[in-house]
Enzyme design. Structure first.
Site, short mmCIF file in Angstrom:
data_model
loop_
_atom_site.label_atom_id
_atom_site.label_comp_id
_atom_site.label_asym_id
_atom_site.label_seq_id
_atom_site.Cartn_x
_atom_site.Cartn_y
_atom_site.Cartn_z
N LYS A 101 0.85 -1.20 0.00
CA LYS A 101 0.00 0.00 0.00
C LYS A 101 0.89 1.25 0.00
O LYS A 101 0.64 2.20 -0.75
CB LYS A 101 -0.92 0.00 1.23
CG LYS A 101 -2.03 -1.06 1.13
CD LYS A 101 -2.76 -1.27 2.44
CE LYS A 101 -3.72 -2.45 2.35
NZ LYS A 101 -4.35 -2.80 3.63
N GLN A 125 -4.09 -1.41 9.99
CA GLN A 125 -4.07 -2.73 9.37
C GLN A 125 -4.64 -3.79 10.32
O GLN A 125 -4.24 -3.88 11.47
CB GLN A 125 -2.62 -3.09 8.96
CG GLN A 125 -2.47 -4.41 8.22
CD GLN A 125 -3.13 -4.41 6.85
OE1 GLN A 125 -3.09 -3.42 6.12
NE2 GLN A 125 -3.76 -5.52 6.49
N ASP A 158 -10.68 3.04 4.68
CA ASP A 158 -11.02 1.60 4.61
C ASP A 158 -12.53 1.40 4.55
O ASP A 158 -13.00 0.31 4.22
CB ASP A 158 -10.47 0.89 5.87
CG ASP A 158 -9.21 0.09 5.57
OD1 ASP A 158 -8.97 -0.22 4.39
OD2 ASP A 158 -8.48 -0.23 6.53
#
Ligand code: NAD
Length: 292
Positions: free
Chosen positions: A52, A96, A119
Site C-alpha cells: 500500500k 491494518q 477503509d
C-alpha cells in the site's frame, strides 16, 4: 471466457490517479496523504501494508507508515488514531487488521474519524454505503465493483450469490450488488457457513463472488455455463518444491471452472491488485479540494 484482469485494470486506475495528482498540484491543491498503522510483525500484514505504501509513492501521494510492536496497548493505539484524526496533513488512514487479541478492533474502527476512514469500516460509513450516500466503500468490494464496471459486465436483473459474509468483503459486496446502481441491481443471495444446499444456489447464479478463504472450494459442478465468477480468496498453501515454499491459491478451482464462465478473475492478478487501487481512490476522495 474472458479474464477480468485486475492487474492491468489496477495499473490503468493507478496511472489515472497519478495524472490527477499532477493536475491537483498544477491547481494548487494538496498532495493526497495516506497514513497506515501497523501493530506487530505479522508477515502477511507487513506485506500488505508495504504494498500500500509503495503504491502511494508511485502515484505521487505522500505516505506515512507508523509501526508499533505487538505489545502496544489499546490505549496507545487509540492515541495514535486520535493524533491522525487531528493531523490536518493526513487525508486518510488505515489501521491494518487483524490487531493483536488484547485490542478491541471495533473500538479502534469506531475511533477513526469518518472523513478519514478510507477503509470504509466505520459503522457510519457502512450505513452510508447501504443508503447509497457518498462515502468510502471498503477497498476490496470497491475494487470488484470497478472491475465489473470497466469490463461492462452486465449485472442488472442478474442473480448474484456471494459466498462469505465478512464485514470487509462478503457483507458489503452483497449490499453493493443489490443497490439501485450500475454495477448493481442484482437479486442477491448472501451465503455463509450455515447455508444449506450451497451448490444448488451457486448453480442458479449468474454472478458468484467467492470470499471464504478455502482454496479451490468452488468446483465446476457448482457453476452454470456462462456465469461470472469473482475469486477473492488468497491462501498460502505449502509447496516445498517452489522457491518461496508456498503458492497462493484462490477460492475457485480455476482450471475446471474457467471454461464454463463468461468472465472470471484469476488469482493472483484479479481482485488483489484492485484492492490497492481502490484504497488510493478513496484517499484521493478524502483529499477532496483541500488547498496545498
Ligand atoms: P472471513 O474468514 O472473515 O470470512 C469467511 C466467511 O466465509 C465467513 O462469513 C463464513 O461464514 C464463510 N464460510 C466459511 N465456510 C463456508 C462454507 N463452507 N460455505 C459458505 N460460506 C462459508 O474471510 P474474509 O476476510 O472475507 O476473507 C475471505 C478470503 O478472501 C480469504 O482468503 C482472504 O485472504 C481473502 N481476502 C482477499 C482480499 C483481496 O484483496 N483479494 C481482501 C480481503 C480478504
Amino acid at each position: 471466457m474472458d479474464i477480468l484482469d485486475g492487474k492491468a485494470t489496477s495499473k490503468a486506475i493507478r496511472e489515472e490517479i497519478a495524472e490527477e495528482v499532477e493536475a491537483r498540484k498544477a491547481k494548487g491543491l494538496k498532495t493526497p496523504h495516506l497514513a497506515a498503522v501497523l501493530i506487530g510483525t505479522d508477515g502477511a500484514s507487513k506485506t500488505y501494508v508495504g504494498s500500500k505504501v509503495r503504491a502511494c509513492e508511485r502515484c505521487g501521494f505522500k505516505s506515512t507508515l507508523i509501526e508499533r510492536p505487538a505489545t502496544t496497548s489499546e490505549r496507545e493505539l487509540l492515541e495514535i488514531v486520535h493524533d491522525l484524526n487531528q493531523n490536518d496533513d493526513v487525508d486518510g488512514f488505515i489501521v491494518q487488521l487483524p490487531l493483536p487479541d488484547h485490542i478491541n478492533e471495533q473500538r479502534v474502527i469506531e475511533a477513526v474519524k469518518r472523513e478519514k476512514d478510507v477503509d470504509g469500516f466505520h459503522p457510519e460509513n457502512v450505513g452510508r454505503m447501504a443508503l447509497n450516500l457518498p462515502t468510502f466503500i471498503p477497498a476490496t468490494p470497491f475494487g470488484i465493483i470497478q472491475l465489473l464496471e470497466r469490463y461492462n459486465v452486465p449485472t442488472e436483473g442478474k442473480h448474484a450469490v456471494v459466498i462469505g459474509r465478512s464485514h470487509i468483503v462478503g457483507s458489503p459486496m452483497s449490499i453493493l450488488l443489490g443497490r439501485n446502481a450500475y454495477p448493481g441491481n442484482c437479486t442477491v443471495t448472501l451465503t455463509h457457513s450455515r447455508t444449506q444446499n450451497l451448490a444448488e444456489l451457486t448453480r442458479a447464479a449468474d454472478i458468484i463472488v467467492v470470499a471464504l478463504g478455502k482454496p479451490e472450494f468452488l468446483k465446476a459442478d457448482m457453476v452454470k455455463e456462462g456465469a461470472v465468477v469473482v475469486d477473492v480468496g488468497i491462501t498460502r498453501v505449502d509447496a516445498p518444491e517452489t522457491e518461496k515454499g508456498y503458492v497462493i491459491k484462490g477460492d475457485v478451482a480455476f482450471d475446471e471452472v474457467a471454461p464454463k464462465c463468461s468472465y472470471i478473475t484469476p488469482v493472483p492478478g484479479g481482485v488483489g491488485p484492485m484492492t490497492i487501487a481502490s484504497l488510493l481512490k478513496n484517499t484521493l476522495i478524502a483529499a477532496g479540494d483541500k488547498k496545498a
